[in-house]
Design a protein around this motif. Structure first.
Motif, mmCIF file in Angstrom:
data_model
loop_
_atom_site.group_PDB
_atom_site.id
_atom_site.type_symbol
_atom_site.label_atom_id
_atom_site.label_comp_id
_atom_site.label_asym_id
_atom_site.label_seq_id
_atom_site.Cartn_x
_atom_site.Cartn_y
_atom_site.Cartn_z
ATOM 1 N N HIS A 77 49.734 -44.800 80.267
ATOM 2 C CA HIS A 77 49.585 -46.103 79.618
ATOM 3 C C HIS A 77 50.802 -46.969 79.909
ATOM 4 O O HIS A 77 51.941 -46.503 79.802
ATOM 5 C CB HIS A 77 49.428 -45.936 78.103
ATOM 6 C CG HIS A 77 48.105 -45.385 77.691
ATOM 7 N ND1 HIS A 77 46.917 -45.996 78.038
ATOM 8 C CD2 HIS A 77 47.773 -44.285 76.965
ATOM 9 C CE1 HIS A 77 45.904 -45.291 77.539
ATOM 10 N NE2 HIS A 77 46.397 -44.246 76.893
ATOM 11 N N LYS A 78 50.551 -48.218 80.266
ATOM 12 C CA LYS A 78 51.632 -49.173 80.532
ATOM 13 C C LYS A 78 51.293 -50.492 79.852
ATOM 14 O O LYS A 78 50.128 -50.919 79.880
ATOM 15 C CB LYS A 78 51.787 -49.413 82.041
ATOM 16 C CG LYS A 78 52.141 -48.183 82.852
ATOM 17 C CD LYS A 78 52.179 -48.553 84.333
ATOM 18 C CE LYS A 78 52.610 -47.379 85.194
ATOM 19 N NZ LYS A 78 52.636 -47.737 86.616
ATOM 20 N N TRP A 79 52.304 -51.151 79.314
ATOM 21 C CA TRP A 79 52.061 -52.427 78.652
ATOM 22 C C TRP A 79 51.434 -53.438 79.627
ATOM 23 O O TRP A 79 50.645 -54.297 79.219
ATOM 24 C CB TRP A 79 53.351 -52.987 78.068
ATOM 25 C CG TRP A 79 53.087 -54.223 77.257
ATOM 26 C CD1 TRP A 79 53.260 -55.511 77.636
ATOM 27 C CD2 TRP A 79 52.531 -54.263 75.931
ATOM 28 N NE1 TRP A 79 52.857 -56.361 76.632
ATOM 29 C CE2 TRP A 79 52.409 -55.624 75.571
ATOM 30 C CE3 TRP A 79 52.127 -53.273 75.014
ATOM 31 C CZ2 TRP A 79 51.911 -56.025 74.335
ATOM 32 C CZ3 TRP A 79 51.631 -53.678 73.783
ATOM 33 C CH2 TRP A 79 51.523 -55.029 73.462
ATOM 34 N N MET A 135 53.608 -45.092 77.997
ATOM 35 C CA MET A 135 53.266 -44.022 77.044
ATOM 36 C C MET A 135 52.333 -43.040 77.729
ATOM 37 O O MET A 135 51.438 -43.441 78.480
ATOM 38 C CB MET A 135 52.593 -44.636 75.806
ATOM 39 C CG MET A 135 52.179 -43.627 74.741
ATOM 40 S SD MET A 135 51.522 -44.423 73.239
ATOM 41 C CE MET A 135 49.889 -44.949 73.818
ATOM 42 N N THR A 136 52.542 -41.764 77.483
ATOM 43 C CA THR A 136 51.625 -40.770 78.043
ATOM 44 C C THR A 136 50.237 -40.944 77.428
ATOM 45 O O THR A 136 50.103 -41.409 76.295
ATOM 46 C CB THR A 136 52.121 -39.333 77.758
ATOM 47 O OG1 THR A 136 52.429 -39.222 76.359
ATOM 48 C CG2 THR A 136 53.358 -38.998 78.577
ATOM 49 N N VAL A 179 54.749 -39.102 73.996
ATOM 50 C CA VAL A 179 56.054 -39.755 74.079
ATOM 51 C C VAL A 179 55.894 -41.203 74.556
ATOM 52 O O VAL A 179 54.943 -41.531 75.276
ATOM 53 C CB VAL A 179 57.002 -38.970 75.023
ATOM 54 C CG1 VAL A 179 56.587 -39.110 76.484
ATOM 55 C CG2 VAL A 179 58.459 -39.339 74.822
ATOM 56 N N VAL A 180 56.831 -42.049 74.119
ATOM 57 C CA VAL A 180 56.859 -43.461 74.496
ATOM 58 C C VAL A 180 58.206 -43.740 75.158
ATOM 59 O O VAL A 180 59.249 -43.275 74.689
ATOM 60 C CB VAL A 180 56.690 -44.365 73.257
ATOM 61 C CG1 VAL A 180 56.939 -45.827 73.616
ATOM 62 C CG2 VAL A 180 55.304 -44.196 72.650
ATOM 63 N N TYR A 181 58.184 -44.515 76.240
ATOM 64 C CA TYR A 181 59.402 -44.787 77.022
ATOM 65 C C TYR A 181 59.505 -46.269 77.320
ATOM 66 O O TYR A 181 58.556 -46.877 77.801
ATOM 67 C CB TYR A 181 59.334 -43.974 78.325
ATOM 68 C CG TYR A 181 60.272 -44.388 79.433
ATOM 69 C CD1 TYR A 181 61.642 -44.523 79.227
ATOM 70 C CD2 TYR A 181 59.781 -44.640 80.719
ATOM 71 C CE1 TYR A 181 62.493 -44.903 80.273
ATOM 72 C CE2 TYR A 181 60.620 -45.001 81.764
ATOM 73 C CZ TYR A 181 61.970 -45.137 81.533
ATOM 74 O OH TYR A 181 62.815 -45.503 82.563
#
Length: 272
Positions: free
Chosen positions: A52-54, A8-9, A14-16
């Motif tokens: 942001h990364k999980w 996520m930015t 936006v979420v990818y």
């Protein structure tokens, strides 16, 4: 379980959901650029800030809250299963990785010993029978996915539908799923639907193919690698991917989709 593989930015524009071998390096760099007006210096998979990364513990609460409330536009990108598995073979099995070593340490020696594959020598640059080795690799892939031996399936060749589904099962919903084969059209749809701190001109964005040059070049057309037995294995492994993402199983030479992705169908069938 949360949302593994989700980026996520920082602006939460936006979420990818990352699907390996489906333009994820380019997509990640576009997301980074849209927030910061510059690209990440290096492989975006190595970025520990700016996105942001999980996998980053400090990002998980923010991603979890955003995805579960469907706050931001969410998307993913998929690829023809025939070309995706070939790319995985040449990059991960035959190629030397960016750390200068073989992928996953003892994986390649195991494949050479147990499945009799060749990988082009120590540096991946010697000539070898690519078709024969690839078909033997397919047997290994089937064994990992069907029986989880000699190891668990790897993210680079596990089915795309499996990656896509975790996002749905845990409470997320996609606004867009597009094809790598029509990347500019799909990515433009995403960018047109969101507001970003920095405008992205897709036409001037380079392609960040981080696996390029890792392994030997593919020496034959895609269809030459897939005889009847290989196609049977591919369908056994990736049937859902062909059905949901509308790719042509009957013709490995046709990398383009043959229908439109039905988001409602994807959510219904992968949300179990």
């Amino acid at each position: 379980m949360g949302f593994p593989g989700t980026w996520m930015t920082e602006s939460e524009s936006v979420v990818y959901r990352v699907v390996p071998k489906c333009a994820c390096s380019t997509i990640g760099q576009i997301m980074f650029y849209s927030d910061h007006g510059k690209f990440f210096d290096g492989d975006i998979h190595d970025a520990e800030k700016g996105l942001h990364k999980w996998a980053r513990e400090d990002s998980q609460k923010l991603i979890n809250a955003n995805v579960k409330t469907h706050t931001s536009y969410a998307f993913t990108c998929v690829r023809n299963p025939y070309t995706r598995i070939l790319s995985s073979f040449f990059d991960k099995i035959c190629g030397i990785q960016r750390n200068g070593k073989r992928y996953r340490g003892n994986l390649v020696p195991l494949l050479i010993q147990k499945y009799g594959i060749e990988v082009g020598g120590d540096d991946g640059k010697e000539e070898f029978d690519q078709i024969r080795s690839f078909r033997r690799f397919l047997l290994f892939v089937r064994d990992t996915i069907r029986w989880r031996r000699p190891m668990e399936p790897d993210i680079h060749w596990s089915a795309m539908s499996g990656h896509v589904s975790t996002f749905i099962v845990n409470g997320g919903r996609y606004n867009k799923i597009f094809w790598t084969e029509a990347f500019n059209d799909g990515m433009q749809d995403v960018l047109s639907a969101i507001d970003t701190p920095h405008k992205v001109d897709l036409g001037s964005i380079p392609r960040f193919n981080e696996s390029e040059g890792h392994g030997p070049k593919r020496a034959h057309p895609v269809e030459d690698y897939f005889d009847d037995m290989a196609m049977h294995l591919i369908y056994e492994i990736y049937r859902r991917d062909f059905d949901l993402f509308k790719y042509d199983f009957e013709n490995p030479a046709n990398k383009m989709p043959i229908g439109e992705i039905d988001l409602d169908e994807v959510h219904a069938k992968l949300g179990d």
